[in-house]
Design an enzyme around this catalytic site. Sequence first.
Site, PDB file in Angstrom:
ATOM      1  CG  ASP A   4      24.693  52.519  21.398  1.00 36.46           C
ATOM      2  OD1 ASP A   4      23.537  52.076  21.316  1.00 36.46           O
ATOM      3  OD2 ASP A   4      25.493  52.161  22.281  1.00 36.46           O
ATOM      4  CG  HIS A  22      21.172  51.321  30.722  1.00 39.82           C
ATOM      5  ND1 HIS A  22      21.984  50.306  31.192  1.00 39.82           N
ATOM      6  CD2 HIS A  22      21.975  52.103  29.952  1.00 39.82           C
ATOM      7  CE1 HIS A  22      23.214  50.455  30.719  1.00 39.82           C
ATOM      8  NE2 HIS A  22      23.236  51.545  29.968  1.00 39.82           N
ATOM      9  CD  GLU A  52      25.778  49.028  26.624  1.00 34.96           C
ATOM     10  OE1 GLU A  52      25.522  49.633  25.561  1.00 34.96           O
ATOM     11  OE2 GLU A  52      26.197  49.591  27.663  1.00 34.96           O
ATOM     12  CD  GLU A 106      22.355  49.295  22.706  1.00 32.43           C
ATOM     13  OE1 GLU A 106      22.001  50.061  21.788  1.00 32.43           O
ATOM     14  OE2 GLU A 106      23.381  49.459  23.379  1.00 32.43           O
ATOM     15  CG  ASP A 141      26.926  48.723  21.968  1.00 32.89           C
ATOM     16  OD1 ASP A 141      27.824  48.596  21.120  1.00 32.89           O
ATOM     17  OD2 ASP A 141      26.871  49.690  22.758  1.00 32.89           O
ATOM     18  NE  ARG A 191      29.287  47.603  30.638  1.00 38.14           N
ATOM     19  CZ  ARG A 191      28.441  48.248  29.850  1.00 38.14           C
ATOM     20  NH1 ARG A 191      28.717  49.464  29.407  1.00 38.14           N
ATOM     21  NH2 ARG A 191      27.318  47.683  29.469  1.00 38.14           N
ATOM     22  CD  GLN A 195      31.667  52.180  28.309  1.00 42.40           C
ATOM     23  OE1 GLN A 195      31.446  50.971  28.251  1.00 42.40           O
ATOM     24  NE2 GLN A 195      30.691  53.073  28.398  1.00 42.40           N
ATOM     25  CE  LYS A 241      29.398  51.326  25.022  1.00 43.48           C
ATOM     26  NZ  LYS A 241      28.161  50.622  25.416  1.00 43.48           N
ATOM     27  CB  THR A 266      28.037  46.541  17.330  1.00 36.01           C
ATOM     28  OG1 THR A 266      28.885  47.483  18.003  1.00 36.01           O
ATOM     29  CG2 THR A 266      26.589  46.820  17.701  1.00 36.01           C
ATOM     30  CD  GLU A 288      21.498  48.300  33.623  1.00 32.97           C
ATOM     31  OE1 GLU A 288      21.821  47.945  32.460  1.00 32.97           O
ATOM     32  OE2 GLU A 288      20.421  48.847  33.893  1.00 32.97           O
TER      33      GLU A 288
END
Lengths: 404, 404
Positions: B122, B129, B193, B195, B227, B231, B234, B247, B251, B352
């Site tokens: 990844d 970002h 996420e 991606e 993904d 948070r 993490q 994570k 996925t 975000e």
Amino acid sequence: MSESQPASWVPGAAGSGYGVHHLPYGVFRVGDDEPRIGVRVGDLVLDLAGAEAADLVLAGGALCRPTLNAFLALGRPQWTAVRDRITELLTDPTHRAAVEPLLVPVDEVRMELPFEVADYVDFYSSEHHASNVGLIFRPGQPPLLPNWKHLPIGYHGRAGTVVVSGTPVVRPQGQRPSSDGPTFGPSARLDIEAEVGFVVGVPSPLGRRVAAADFADHVFGVVLVNDWSARDIQAWEYQPLGPFLGKSFATSVAAWVTPLDALRDAFVAGPAQDPPVADYLRDEPHQGLDLRLKVLWNGEPVSEPPFADMYWTPAQQLAHLTVNGASLRTGDLYASGTVSGPRRDQVGSFLELSWGGTEPVSVGGTERTFLADGDTVTITATAPGPDGTTLTLGEVTGTVLPAN
Amino acid sequence: MSESQPASWVPGAAGSGYGVHHLPYGVFRVGDDEPRIGVRVGDLVLDLAGAEAADLVLAGGALCRPTLNAFLALGRPQWTAVRDRITELLTDPTHRAAVEPLLVPVDEVRMELPFEVADYVDFYSSEHHASNVGLIFRPGQPPLLPNWKHLPIGYHGRAGTVVVSGTPVVRPQGQRPSSDGPTFGPSARLDIEAEVGFVVGVPSPLGRRVAAADFADHVFGVVLVNDWSARDIQAWEYQPLGPFLGKSFATSVAAWVTPLDALRDAFVAGPAQDPPVADYLRDEPHQGLDLRLKVLWNGEPVSEPPFADMYWTPAQQLAHLTVNGASLRTGDLYASGTVSGPRRDQVGSFLELSWGGTEPVSVGGTERTFLADGDTVTITATAPGPDGTTLTLGEVTGTVLPAN
């Protein structure tokens, strides 16, 4: 030998680190033949594909494959049954005539990667190692980060570059930090990490955690690991998402996987853990493994890392790895992290041995900090076996080739 | 339609995002049948296993397997030849009678993971970002770390928990930070996420780097990726070795792999890079992909991340991934990192979108920051095709289940 451990009729097996108390599994080739599963006894390899084909041992065909994966997937009752049967074949003289033609001298075989690696996880579970790294890179600050005693820190490595012992390691190139910004070239701080790896056999479903108590239901056995590391590449790249190219160029594993069944006498009480760990990390009994590692740099012993006092145990690592619901697959490999003891002659990396490169060590009469092209590093280990015996784990060795 | 892009005889294909200009590959099942490789055209799936069995298309048996891996390993000349032949079958009416029985309505099939993932990497290649994350977590400091514009930051993820679109995602549990030390429980900051993933077909040997110019020789195609990220887990675990359990629980990837051959009209000039990149990262032409993503939260569009202005291009990511000599395997997947544009309605994560959870957004009339149980997130994308056509990439969707 006690009754519990009958002697083998194989010449040289008894008294060696590869008696019937050990019986590690590997994958070997003779000449251009296809890879075959074998078990080591003394200085010989018992061809298990041949043994299964001759109905001497039964594993549903799992021993007639080019890797251990199908056998690893069978689970503990079958692992133990196959081991018991092999022990019988190698100790009961009535089997000698049938088995002897299946023995090949270990120096006539070429060893292959014993299993196809699914995911590779690397932990960081030696308090001495983590403290040393903290002292070297963050002098004057607390050596351990605040999370370190709450969970076994770990990350995923590259499964596709796990190689079998003996595979040469090409010096990696990459971006290295300097005061003028990064420069590109061969790593100038190529290092080792002496580790112990755990090989997962039995998978687990996505969304369900594996309890620490179920460790032996999932983990088949143990391999020595050298997690080669380019310290300069790693230092520049690792913020904020961790090591990447500084590790992914090669990770060497031993050719022989020692079954947990052979390590029953090697389990010892794990270290006290303070603060108390979260419920999911409690393992009872809280046990480490008394493996005594040795690091040889161009044949010269430079360190003897003790595995017994690793802060986090392999059962705790497994419980942590899956507590978020991550599934296990057959062939998953998780390594302990660098094994370091409290003394300088017990560290598992040259970063620590040379204290960040500031205190060279003498190797073969020359001053060394990190690895030179042509250097060979070999990691060995022993473990206590039953009845006062000793197991010699399969070594992991590799020689550094110049950058391409 | 120009001569270069003949119309398909398949009803509904022309004018859809799945015309013969697209032809993405996937693995489907009908009822309890074994998985089969198929290609999507309009709202139908062409059974390629059936087509190869009937000698309508030739790929050495690679299309008669339960995953795309054998086909991925064939390489670009064969990928293009098979694509050209499928185009012929679907456009030349003389083939209609033979092909029509091999078409299955897409709503009558169940999609499987299209390929067995070897290693999953990844990246973190959106400047918007990475800057947003820096501003949220390190306010008052430079938003990008010093290494960010020198190399594409990346890390290895868990290949074994890559799941196909539609697979439910169980909310992970783990250690979450608090002012009194860590607490254990379900993640309270479950995020996405958005991606774009690149699927490697052709392997490379250990010790040899892959040049950026060889991108299209190794990479077969593209999948959308979610993904999923916890948070809180993490944030507590990630120092110093990067994300791990935050994570590794899941996925998601799209069920349909869009070949690079279908994206020829989607390549656009990549962004200017300052400071100049290292030689090994120079790609000429320096090209990104004009993919226009959309994030739907419970069906409601909340963001439209633009892929075209990602700072690091997929060819640069590939060159970086292998510059240390790491080998590639068939089935390697590398993802771009969260795709975010400069505006708040262009971000690829809810971290975000809600600015670290401090600015809730309205979703279906309720205020939201992170994901609630039962929420469904779907990521879609389009890309420009030939002759003014548009490709609809296979979507990636998943619904959050409560923690176990």
